[in-house]
Scaffold this active site. Structure first.
Site, short mmCIF file in Angstrom:
data_model
loop_
_atom_site.label_atom_id
_atom_site.label_comp_id
_atom_site.label_asym_id
_atom_site.label_seq_id
_atom_site.Cartn_x
_atom_site.Cartn_y
_atom_site.Cartn_z
N ASP A 38 0.84 -1.20 0.00
CA ASP A 38 0.00 0.00 0.00
C ASP A 38 0.87 1.25 0.00
O ASP A 38 1.98 1.26 0.52
CB ASP A 38 -0.92 -0.01 1.23
CG ASP A 38 -2.13 0.91 1.07
OD1 ASP A 38 -3.25 0.37 0.88
OD2 ASP A 38 -1.97 2.15 1.15
N ASP A 59 3.85 2.14 -4.43
CA ASP A 59 3.02 2.95 -5.32
C ASP A 59 2.76 2.11 -6.56
O ASP A 59 3.69 1.89 -7.36
CB ASP A 59 3.74 4.25 -5.68
CG ASP A 59 2.96 5.09 -6.68
OD1 ASP A 59 1.86 4.65 -7.11
OD2 ASP A 59 3.44 6.17 -7.05
N TYR A 151 -12.65 7.82 -13.94
CA TYR A 151 -12.85 6.59 -13.16
C TYR A 151 -13.60 5.52 -13.97
O TYR A 151 -13.22 4.35 -13.99
CB TYR A 151 -13.62 6.94 -11.88
CG TYR A 151 -13.75 5.81 -10.89
CD1 TYR A 151 -12.65 5.37 -10.16
CD2 TYR A 151 -14.98 5.19 -10.66
CE1 TYR A 151 -12.77 4.33 -9.24
CE2 TYR A 151 -15.11 4.16 -9.75
CZ TYR A 151 -14.00 3.74 -9.03
OH TYR A 151 -14.13 2.71 -8.12
N LYS A 155 -11.99 1.93 -15.03
CA LYS A 155 -12.52 0.66 -14.52
C LYS A 155 -13.00 -0.24 -15.65
O LYS A 155 -12.88 -1.47 -15.58
CB LYS A 155 -13.61 0.92 -13.49
CG LYS A 155 -13.09 1.52 -12.18
CD LYS A 155 -12.13 0.57 -11.47
CE LYS A 155 -11.73 1.08 -10.10
NZ LYS A 155 -10.86 0.13 -9.37
N THR A 186 -16.73 2.25 2.51
CA THR A 186 -15.32 2.22 2.92
C THR A 186 -14.88 3.66 3.16
O THR A 186 -15.62 4.60 2.82
CB THR A 186 -14.46 1.62 1.80
OG1 THR A 186 -14.57 2.51 0.67
CG2 THR A 186 -14.91 0.22 1.40
N1 LIG Z 1 -15.96 1.73 -1.99
C1 LIG Z 1 -16.70 1.56 -3.07
O1 LIG Z 1 -17.91 1.85 -3.08
C2 LIG Z 1 -16.10 0.97 -4.32
C3 LIG Z 1 -16.97 0.62 -5.37
C4 LIG Z 1 -16.44 0.08 -6.52
C5 LIG Z 1 -15.08 -0.14 -6.64
N2 LIG Z 1 -14.25 0.22 -5.62
C6 LIG Z 1 -12.82 -0.03 -5.80
O2 LIG Z 1 -12.34 -0.82 -4.75
C7 LIG Z 1 -10.96 -0.54 -4.54
C8 LIG Z 1 -10.72 -0.25 -3.07
O3 LIG Z 1 -11.49 0.89 -2.73
P1 LIG Z 1 -11.87 1.22 -1.22
O4 LIG Z 1 -13.25 1.74 -1.23
O5 LIG Z 1 -11.49 0.09 -0.35
O6 LIG Z 1 -10.90 2.47 -1.00
P2 LIG Z 1 -9.97 2.91 0.24
O7 LIG Z 1 -9.60 4.33 -0.04
O8 LIG Z 1 -10.64 2.57 1.52
O9 LIG Z 1 -8.69 1.97 0.05
C9 LIG Z 1 -7.84 2.13 -1.06
C10 LIG Z 1 -6.42 1.80 -0.63
O10 LIG Z 1 -5.58 1.95 -1.80
C11 LIG Z 1 -4.40 2.62 -1.40
N3 LIG Z 1 -3.80 3.30 -2.55
C12 LIG Z 1 -4.26 4.42 -3.17
N4 LIG Z 1 -3.40 4.76 -4.15
C13 LIG Z 1 -2.40 3.84 -4.16
C14 LIG Z 1 -1.23 3.64 -4.93
N5 LIG Z 1 -0.88 4.52 -5.90
N6 LIG Z 1 -0.44 2.57 -4.66
C15 LIG Z 1 -0.76 1.71 -3.66
N7 LIG Z 1 -1.84 1.85 -2.87
C16 LIG Z 1 -2.65 2.90 -3.13
C17 LIG Z 1 -4.84 3.59 -0.30
O11 LIG Z 1 -3.72 3.98 0.51
C18 LIG Z 1 -5.87 2.75 0.45
O12 LIG Z 1 -5.26 2.02 1.49
C19 LIG Z 1 -10.61 0.62 -5.47
O13 LIG Z 1 -10.01 0.11 -6.64
C20 LIG Z 1 -11.97 1.22 -5.79
O14 LIG Z 1 -11.98 1.87 -7.04
C21 LIG Z 1 -14.73 0.77 -4.45
#
Ligand SMILES: NC(=O)c1ccc[n+]([C@@H]2O[C@H](COP(=O)([O-])OP(=O)(O)OC[C@H]3O[C@@H](n4cnc5c(N)ncnc54)[C@H](O)[C@@H]3O)[C@@H](O)[C@H]2O)c1
Length: 260
Positions: A38, A59, A151, A155, A186
């Site tokens: 992360d 990253d 986005y 995706k 989240t």
């Molecule tokens: N929460 C939702 O409703 C939702 C819906 C559809 C898809 N998603 C996808 O699920 C995934 C996780 O989302 P989430 O809601 O858990 O978000 P979150 O922000 O809670 O967690 C995302 C994590 O990714 C890490 N991160 C961000 N940029 C990074 C990078 N460049 N390198 C490494 N780590 C990095 C952040 O530090 C964080 O720990 C994402 O791909 C998001 O697009 C989320």
């Protein structure tokens, strides 16, 4: 149990928060040795310490970082059997005319390029060994139109890339699938709600089940696809969305029916 992950080494990008964290916790429960990779090393270490896993700073958009971390994990922890790419960022809804291309680039850099770099770097090693399972985290946003002009296509690209890699590496023993979460409460989504960019009653109300999704529910689908229980499943995109994809067209009629 065949959804068991014991003896597997699993890397979860973005595992320090939200969906990735839930995946990491469930994978540990199911017996995997988990590495949380992360951008936020402090949070990654806190989560890893709590669940008994490993943490690395990464990253996902940086090719040299991804290559170095893949090499380090395989040297220090072991051959990686499972990769889950949950690292991602989102954006505010913005008209295209007002959307800064630098912000557009950053969403693509993390969400699409980051998924690609990790899949290829870990996948190339799995292919040589003839086994492995990759689960990418897409989004229902990649399956419908929304005012999220970076986005949504990023995706959609993740979904397409997943299918391409599944065909590419099928004969090499690697399965590649994606999970498309619906609205999941989240830190990422909570922040957007707090900024007034998403309305929680719309997010819940627009789905067949009339609610949002729990990160644990995404984690169960991911761990299923990662496990031998899904041994003949590759190249699919599995929505876990409380029925968000099937519901909006019902607004043309009288909406989703109330409970009988
Ligand atoms: N929460 C939702 O409703 C939702 C819906 C559809 C898809 N998603 C996808 O699920 C995934 C996780 O989302 P989430 O809601 O858990 O978000 P979150 O922000 O809670 O967690 C995302 C994590 O990714 C890490 N991160 C961000 N940029 C990074 C990078 N460049 N390198 C490494 N780590 C990095 C952040 O530090 C964080 O720990 C994402 O791909 C998001 O697009 C989320």
């Amino acid at each position: 149990m065949s959804s068991d992950l014991s003896g597997r080494v699993a890397v979860v990008t973005g595992g320090a928060s939200g969906i990735g964290e839930a995946v990491a916790r469930l994978a540990v429960e199911r017996g995997a040795a988990v590495v949380i990779a992360d951008l936020d090393p402090a949070r990654a270490t806190a989560v890893a310490d709590d669940l008994g896993g490993h943490a690395v700073a990464l990253d996902v958009g940086s090719a040299p970082d991804v290559a170095a971390v893949a090499e380090q994990i395989e040297r220090e922890i072991g051959a990686v059997d499972v990769l889950v790419t949950s690292a991602g960022i989102t954006q505010r809804p913005t008209p295209p005319e007002d959307y800064d291309v630098a912000d557009w680039d950053e969403v693509f850099r993390v969400d699409l390029r980051g998924t690609w770099l990790c899949a290829v770097e870990f996948g190339r090693r799995m292919a040589v060994r003839g086994q492995g399972s990759i689960v990418t985290i897409a989004s229902v946003a990649g399956m419908r139109s929304m005012p999220l002009h970076a986005y949504t296509p990023a995706k959609a690209g993740v979904i397409a890339m997943t299918a391409d890699l599944a065909a590419e590496w099928g004969r090499s023993g690697i399965r590649v699938n994606s999970v498309a979460p619906g609205y999941t409460l989240t830190p990422l989504l909570r922040e957007r709600i707090e900024r007034g960019e998403r309305d929680p009653s719309n997010l819940a109300g627009e789905s067949a089940l009339g609610r949002m999704v729990d990160a644990d529910e995404i984690a169960k689908a991911v761990c299923f696809l990662a496990s031998d229980e899904a041994s003949a499943i590759t190249g699919v995109n599995l929505p876990v969305d409380a029925g968000w994809l099937v519901a909006p067209t019902w607004r043309t009629y009288d909406g989703i029916p109330d409970k009988r």
